[in-house]
Write an enzyme that holds these catalytic residues in place. Structure first.
Site, mmCIF file in Angstrom:
data_model
loop_
_atom_site.group_PDB
_atom_site.id
_atom_site.type_symbol
_atom_site.label_atom_id
_atom_site.label_comp_id
_atom_site.label_asym_id
_atom_site.label_seq_id
_atom_site.Cartn_x
_atom_site.Cartn_y
_atom_site.Cartn_z
ATOM 1 N N CYS A 1 0.832 -1.207 0.000
ATOM 2 C CA CYS A 1 0.000 0.000 0.000
ATOM 3 C C CYS A 1 0.866 1.257 0.000
ATOM 4 O O CYS A 1 2.061 1.222 0.258
ATOM 5 C CB CYS A 1 -0.881 0.048 1.257
ATOM 6 S SG CYS A 1 -2.001 -1.333 1.485
ATOM 7 N N ASP B 1 17.239 38.113 -13.991
ATOM 8 C CA ASP B 1 15.848 38.421 -14.350
ATOM 9 C C ASP B 1 15.408 39.727 -13.687
ATOM 10 O O ASP B 1 15.609 39.932 -12.482
ATOM 11 C CB ASP B 1 14.943 37.275 -13.909
ATOM 12 C CG ASP B 1 13.497 37.507 -14.264
ATOM 13 O OD1 ASP B 1 13.130 37.227 -15.412
ATOM 14 O OD2 ASP B 1 12.748 37.985 -13.391
#
Length: 453
Positions: A34, A413
């Site tokens: 699981c 930037d």
């Protein structure tokens, strides 16, 4: 990830979503494995075994839980070099490169030896690449049987099996079920396939869908991408075995699960693994937001679920980055739309705004530069910087999105500079040291802060 049994068991008892996909628990008394978020009652510690991948659990003789569905678990982003090599190989396996070209070709693309690749892969996933590929084929088949009405024959080939007989035999051997037994039934009838296949792709919450949508929407290429309401749509071209498959996808946020809903046109049924792999990369579904938030501190406090949108197609992002080097986002979007209209291929879709498939690199230019998640970072950056007209900002932006490098940092930037109140790129670079190794996420938070002003 080092699997400490005590830590894993505590995460299992807490159903801690931060560990979903980072390990799988197998129960010796039921022979089922699981996800750690499974809603069944946790087994006793002495009955639990922990594995780094679904493939490792299956090779050990366990079959997947039908409730928590291990095939839906999210992946794992990493900055560790060995892990990134293994993850890159896993992505190429999902794209069918192992079947088409073999392990040596994968190692060659990553710039390493077969031996190093096998060692790195085993360390990350606990199995060999071939064992991993077989489990991926079976888990995809399980997903298609559960979620779609595709005929079993089509599922066998879509999952990568060479024959229906081989598919049926291996499925029964591994899962102790006939494929037809997993069929979802509605009013006693099998789900019918129409023109769309629907899936869910899990993530570790939180996930800031509004911010991701705003980022992609502002950069959507006319004819290729669109937003309608809260749904992202785009056209797609997937090359496989010498053939191009064309279609479209739609992505939206699930209303009641930590997952994205993904609709895929039936025309892409035979290339679903690379389609879903690209959606995961585009939407940054492998991110562990808790890990990122811990590194970024106050910067991430306003939007802890912010992701770094990746690329559905690395060449597409690279073209858009180059076009946007000296212009605003809106202008770059206009140029990218013209580029796609001039060189792309027309396509029919149910959506009036989606009419073009973005052109391939082969149509525009020669070369073999790989712009894929987890590709060799240093070698790719070196080759990008060597291209005429490609500066450091462009190289870092491509690394940030197309290569899924979480520490990419376009420090020149203008938006980043304004957000930091700096004009000196060197000081911006120094400021970013505090956010390593998740500087790409810091950039997203800085950009987002600028848009909120």
């Amino acid at each position: 990830m080092t699997l400490d049994a005590a830590t894993c068991y505590r995460a299992l008892r807490a159903r801690d979503a931060r560990f979903d996909g980072r390990f799988f628990v197998a129960v010796s008394s039921t022979r089922i494995y699981c996800r750690p978020i499974c809603t069944v009652k946790p087994p006793r510690p002495e009955h639990c075994r922990f594995y780094p991948s679904a493939a490792a659990a299956e090779v050990a003789g366990f079959r997947p839980c039908l409730r928590c569905r291990p095939e839906l678990a999210p992946g794992n982003a990493s900055v560790d070099a060995t892990t990134r090599v293994a993850q890159a190989a896993a992505s190429l396996i999902e794209d069918r490169t192992l079947e088409a070209e073999g392990l040596a070709a994968i190692a060659g693309r990553l710039g390493i030896t077969d031996r190093h690749l096998r060692r790195a892969f085993s360390a990350e996933f606990g199995v060999s690449p071939i064992e991993f590929a077989q489990t991926q084929r079976l888990l995809l088949a399980k997903r298609l049987l559960t979620d779609t009405g595709l005929p079993v024959t089509e599922i066998a080939f879509a999952s990568g099996f060479g024959s229906v007989r081989r598919f049926n035999a291996l499925f029964k051997q591994r899962y102790r079920l006939q494929p037809a037994q997993l069929r979802r039934r509605l009013n006693g009838e099998a789900v019918h396939i129409g023109d769309v296949l629907n899936f869910e792709l899990s993530f570790r919450p939180p996930y800031d869908w509004p911010a991701v949508s705003a980022f992609l929407g502002a950069r959507a290429i006319a004819g290729v991408e669109m937003f309608e309401g809260t749904c992202y749509r785009r056209t797609a071209r997937i090359a496989s075995a010498g053939q191009d498959y064309f279609g479209w996808i739609e992505v939206g946020l699930s209303a009641n699960k930590p997952a994205l809903r993904v609709a895929v046109s039936a025309s892409l049924a035979l290339v679903l693994p690379p389609v879903l792999s690209r959606v995961k990369a585009l939407m940054d579904l492998s991110c562990n937001p808790a890990e990122v938030a811990a590194a970024l501190g106050r910067l991430a406090s306003r939007r802890p679920g912010l992701r770094v949108p990746g690329a559905f197609d690395g060449f597409e992002v690279a073209v858009r980055a180059i076009l946007g080097q000296q212009v605003a986002v809106a202008a770059a979007r206009t140029l990218a739309g013209r580029f796609a209209a001039a060189l792309g291929d027309p396509i029919e879709t149910p959506f009036a705004a989606l009419t073009i498939v973005f052109p391939t690199a082969a149509r525009v230019a020669d070369g073999d530069l790989m712009l894929l998640p987890n590709a060799d970072l240093d070698a790719t950056l070196e080759r990008l910087r060597a291209l005429q007209g490609v500066g450091e900002w462009t190289a870092q932006y491509i690394a940030m999105r197309a290569l899924a490098w979480p520490d990419a940092y376009p420090h020149t930037d203008l938006g980043v500079m304004r957000a930091l109140g700096e004009r000196d790129a060197r000081r911006v670079l120094e400021a970013g040291e505090a956010w390593r190794p998740w500087r790409a996420y810091a950039v997203m938070h800085l950009w987002n802060a600028m848009t909120q002003e």
